[in-house]
Design an enzyme around this catalytic site. Structure first.
Site, short mmCIF file in Angstrom:
data_model
loop_
_atom_site.label_atom_id
_atom_site.label_comp_id
_atom_site.label_asym_id
_atom_site.label_seq_id
_atom_site.Cartn_x
_atom_site.Cartn_y
_atom_site.Cartn_z
N HIS A 79 -51.97 -80.70 -50.70
CA HIS A 79 -52.77 -80.88 -49.49
C HIS A 79 -52.25 -82.13 -48.78
O HIS A 79 -52.10 -83.18 -49.42
CB HIS A 79 -54.24 -81.12 -49.83
CG HIS A 79 -54.94 -79.96 -50.48
ND1 HIS A 79 -55.77 -79.10 -49.80
CD2 HIS A 79 -54.94 -79.54 -51.77
CE1 HIS A 79 -56.26 -78.20 -50.64
NE2 HIS A 79 -55.77 -78.44 -51.84
N ASP A 104 -54.48 -75.50 -43.29
CA ASP A 104 -55.53 -74.99 -44.18
C ASP A 104 -56.57 -74.25 -43.34
O ASP A 104 -56.94 -74.70 -42.25
CB ASP A 104 -56.18 -76.16 -44.95
CG ASP A 104 -57.00 -75.68 -46.12
OD1 ASP A 104 -56.60 -75.96 -47.27
OD2 ASP A 104 -58.05 -75.03 -45.91
N ILE A 105 -57.05 -73.14 -43.85
CA ILE A 105 -57.99 -72.31 -43.10
C ILE A 105 -59.37 -73.00 -42.99
O ILE A 105 -60.12 -72.71 -42.06
CB ILE A 105 -58.10 -70.91 -43.77
CG1 ILE A 105 -58.51 -69.85 -42.78
CG2 ILE A 105 -59.02 -70.92 -44.97
CD1 ILE A 105 -58.29 -68.43 -43.29
N HIS A 148 -49.94 -76.25 -54.75
CA HIS A 148 -49.78 -76.67 -53.35
C HIS A 148 -50.18 -78.13 -53.21
O HIS A 148 -51.04 -78.63 -53.93
CB HIS A 148 -50.62 -75.79 -52.42
CG HIS A 148 -52.03 -75.60 -52.88
ND1 HIS A 148 -52.36 -74.71 -53.87
CD2 HIS A 148 -53.18 -76.20 -52.53
CE1 HIS A 148 -53.65 -74.76 -54.11
NE2 HIS A 148 -54.18 -75.67 -53.31
P1 5GP Z 1 -57.29 -75.68 -53.79
O1 5GP Z 1 -58.80 -75.62 -53.82
O2 5GP Z 1 -56.71 -74.60 -54.69
O3 5GP Z 1 -56.72 -77.03 -54.04
O4 5GP Z 1 -56.88 -75.37 -52.30
C1 5GP Z 1 -56.82 -74.10 -51.76
C2 5GP Z 1 -56.89 -74.27 -50.26
O5 5GP Z 1 -56.43 -73.09 -49.66
C3 5GP Z 1 -58.32 -74.54 -49.73
O6 5GP Z 1 -58.35 -75.77 -49.04
C4 5GP Z 1 -58.58 -73.33 -48.81
O7 5GP Z 1 -59.30 -73.68 -47.64
C5 5GP Z 1 -57.17 -72.85 -48.49
N1 5GP Z 1 -57.08 -71.43 -48.24
C6 5GP Z 1 -57.65 -70.43 -48.96
N2 5GP Z 1 -57.33 -69.23 -48.44
C7 5GP Z 1 -56.52 -69.48 -47.38
C8 5GP Z 1 -55.85 -68.61 -46.44
O8 5GP Z 1 -55.94 -67.38 -46.49
N3 5GP Z 1 -55.12 -69.22 -45.47
C9 5GP Z 1 -55.01 -70.57 -45.38
N4 5GP Z 1 -54.26 -71.07 -44.39
N5 5GP Z 1 -55.61 -71.41 -46.26
C10 5GP Z 1 -56.36 -70.87 -47.24
#
Ligand code: 5GP
Ligand code: ZN
Length: 118
Positions: free
Chosen positions: A106, A34-35, A104
Site C-alpha cells: 500500500h 485502491d478501490i 501488495h
Molecule cells: P489488504 O487488506 O489485503 O492489505 O489490502 C487489500 C486492498 O485491496 C484493500 O485496501 C482493498 O480496498 C483493495 N481492493 C480489494 N478489491 C479491489 C479491487 O477489485 N480493485 C481495487 N483497485 N482494489 C481492491
C-alpha cells in the site's frame, strides 16, 4: 511463488482481465488505485507474479522486494509525494490484516499518517 493463480483478483488485474486505474507498470509489477482509499492518495503496488504473502516472498523470491519498493518510489514521485513523505504498508496474514492473498504494497499519502496503526 507461482506465475499466476487462477481466481486470484490481483493476478487478474495485473493481466488486465479486470480493470483498475493503473498509474504505473514495469516488468515486475503494476500499480493502481485502491478501490476503497484510506488516504487522499492510496495506491497498490502488485507484483506480476503470484506471491501470497511475506512468508512466500521470503521463501521464494526475496529480491523482488527491491523492485516493489523501487516502483513505489517512482509512483510516489509521480503523485508528488516525495516532499511531504508517504507510508508503505504490507499487511501479511490474518493478524497482519491481509484480505487479498496476493502480496501488495500500500502506498499512502496526501495526509499525515497516525501511529500506532489500528
Ligand atoms: P489488504 O487488506 O489485503 O492489505 O489490502 C487489500 C486492498 O485491496 C484493500 O485496501 C482493498 O480496498 C483493495 N481492493 C480489494 N478489491 C479491489 C479491487 O477489485 N480493485 C481495487 N483497485 N482494489 C481492491
Ligand atoms: Zn495472484
Amino acid at each position: 511463488m507461482t506465475e499466476h493463480m487462477d481466481g486470484c483478483l490481483f493476478c487478474k488485474i495485473a493481466k488486465k482481465e479486470i480493470p483498475a486505474k493503473l498509474v504505473y507498470e514495469d516488468d515486475w509489477c503494476v500499480a493502481f488505485s485502491d478501490i476503497r482509499p484510506q488516504a487522499p492518495i492510496h495506491l497498490l503496488v502488485v507484483p506480476r507474479q503470484h506471491v501470497t504473502d511475506l512468508a512466500d516472498l521470503a521463501e521464494s523470491n526475496l529480491s523482488l522486494i527491491t523492485q516493489l519498493v523501487g516502483a513505489a518510489h517512482k509512483v510516489a514521485q509521480k503523485m508528488s509525494l516525495l516532499e511531504d513523505g508517504y507510508r508503505l504498508v504490507i499487511n501479511s496474514g490474518k493478524n497482519g490484516g491481509q484480505t487479498v492473498f496476493h502480496l501488495h504494497l500500500h502506498v499512502l499519502g496526501g495526509r499525515k499518517m497516525t501511529w500506532p496503526p489500528g
